[in-house]
Design a protein around this motif. Structure first.
Motif, PDB file in Angstrom:
ATOM      1  N   VAL A  35      -2.763 -62.470 -20.238  1.00 35.34           N
ATOM      2  CA  VAL A  35      -1.555 -61.641 -20.207  1.00 35.34           C
ATOM      3  C   VAL A  35      -1.570 -60.709 -18.996  1.00 35.34           C
ATOM      4  O   VAL A  35      -0.544 -60.494 -18.348  1.00 35.34           O
ATOM      5  N   LEU A  36      -2.739 -60.151 -18.697  1.00 35.07           N
ATOM      6  CA  LEU A  36      -2.852 -59.244 -17.555  1.00 35.07           C
ATOM      7  C   LEU A  36      -2.987 -59.986 -16.231  1.00 35.07           C
ATOM      8  O   LEU A  36      -3.050 -59.357 -15.177  1.00 35.07           O
ATOM      9  N   GLN A  37      -3.033 -61.293 -16.267  1.00 31.56           N
ATOM     10  CA  GLN A  37      -3.157 -62.168 -15.098  1.00 31.56           C
ATOM     11  C   GLN A  37      -4.346 -61.769 -14.231  1.00 31.56           C
ATOM     12  O   GLN A  37      -4.269 -61.702 -13.017  1.00 31.56           O
ATOM     13  N   MET A  38      -5.482 -61.520 -14.903  1.00 33.26           N
ATOM     14  CA  MET A  38      -6.700 -61.139 -14.206  1.00 33.26           C
ATOM     15  C   MET A  38      -7.591 -62.348 -13.932  1.00 33.26           C
ATOM     16  O   MET A  38      -8.609 -62.222 -13.261  1.00 33.26           O
ATOM     17  N   ALA A  39      -7.238 -63.496 -14.482  1.00 32.36           N
ATOM     18  CA  ALA A  39      -8.008 -64.723 -14.276  1.00 32.36           C
ATOM     19  C   ALA A  39      -7.027 -65.892 -14.194  1.00 32.36           C
ATOM     20  O   ALA A  39      -5.916 -65.822 -14.728  1.00 32.36           O
ATOM     21  N   PRO A  40      -7.438 -66.960 -13.542  1.00 26.54           N
ATOM     22  CA  PRO A  40      -6.567 -68.137 -13.478  1.00 26.54           C
ATOM     23  C   PRO A  40      -6.314 -68.724 -14.869  1.00 26.54           C
ATOM     24  O   PRO A  40      -7.154 -68.592 -15.763  1.00 26.54           O
ATOM     25  N   MET A  77     -11.620 -65.508 -27.925  1.00 24.83           N
ATOM     26  CA  MET A  77     -10.203 -65.860 -27.855  1.00 24.83           C
ATOM     27  C   MET A  77      -9.350 -64.648 -27.477  1.00 24.83           C
ATOM     28  O   MET A  77      -8.430 -64.766 -26.651  1.00 24.83           O
ATOM     29  N   VAL A  78      -9.653 -63.488 -28.050  1.00 23.43           N
ATOM     30  CA  VAL A  78      -8.882 -62.276 -27.741  1.00 23.43           C
ATOM     31  C   VAL A  78      -9.068 -61.882 -26.281  1.00 23.43           C
ATOM     32  O   VAL A  78      -8.087 -61.552 -25.590  1.00 23.43           O
ATOM     33  N   VAL A  79     -10.295 -61.926 -25.796  1.00 21.43           N
ATOM     34  CA  VAL A  79     -10.547 -61.585 -24.394  1.00 21.43           C
ATOM     35  C   VAL A  79      -9.813 -62.544 -23.471  1.00 21.43           C
ATOM     36  O   VAL A  79      -9.203 -62.127 -22.479  1.00 21.43           O
ATOM     37  N   SER A  80      -9.836 -63.813 -23.806  1.00 22.71           N
ATOM     38  CA  SER A  80      -9.128 -64.805 -22.981  1.00 22.71           C
ATOM     39  C   SER A  80      -7.630 -64.540 -22.964  1.00 22.71           C
ATOM     40  O   SER A  80      -6.987 -64.636 -21.917  1.00 22.71           O
ATOM     41  N   THR A 106      -7.801 -70.625 -20.436  1.00 22.92           N
ATOM     42  CA  THR A 106      -7.651 -71.723 -21.396  1.00 22.92           C
ATOM     43  C   THR A 106      -9.008 -72.243 -21.842  1.00 22.92           C
ATOM     44  O   THR A 106      -9.236 -72.467 -23.033  1.00 22.92           O
ATOM     45  N   ILE A 107      -9.921 -72.414 -20.904  1.00 19.51           N
ATOM     46  CA  ILE A 107     -11.269 -72.870 -21.252  1.00 19.51           C
ATOM     47  C   ILE A 107     -11.965 -71.830 -22.123  1.00 19.51           C
ATOM     48  O   ILE A 107     -12.631 -72.175 -23.103  1.00 19.51           O
ATOM     49  N   GLY A 108     -11.804 -70.556 -21.799  1.00 15.50           N
ATOM     50  CA  GLY A 108     -12.382 -69.495 -22.625  1.00 15.50           C
ATOM     51  C   GLY A 108     -11.827 -69.517 -24.034  1.00 15.50           C
ATOM     52  O   GLY A 108     -12.568 -69.342 -25.008  1.00 15.50           O
TER      53      GLY A 108
END
Length: 74
Positions: free
Chosen positions: A33-38, A25-28, A43-45
């Motif tokens: 926040v850093l907008q490194m993933a869609p 959850m923290v990694v997701s 959300t799935i993570g």
């Protein structure tokens, strides 16, 4: 009464699931926040992490719930 080794294995499995879920959850959240993933990926993570936490709590509850009764029922 549960065997002590079985209780230890369940506690360890519970702890691992909760820690892995919180880390997921923290990694997701950080990736979001850093907008490194869609947003859908993060959300799935986060949902996978939440399910892991729920599983860990469930296993931990079973350790408490499955112990021997304290006395006769009323």
């Amino acid at each position: 009464m549960q065997h002590p080794a079985e209780v230890w294995r369940r506690k360890r499995r519970s702890s691992r699931a909760v820690i892995a879920g919180v880390v997921e959850m923290v990694v997701s959240m950080v990736l979001s926040v850093l907008q490194m993933a869609p947003p859908l990926v993060t959300t799935i993570g986060w949902l996978i992490g939440f399910v892991l936490v729920l599983y860990g709590v469930h296993v931990g509850w079973l350790i408490f719930y499955d112990r021997d009764p304290d006395g006769p029922s009323s």
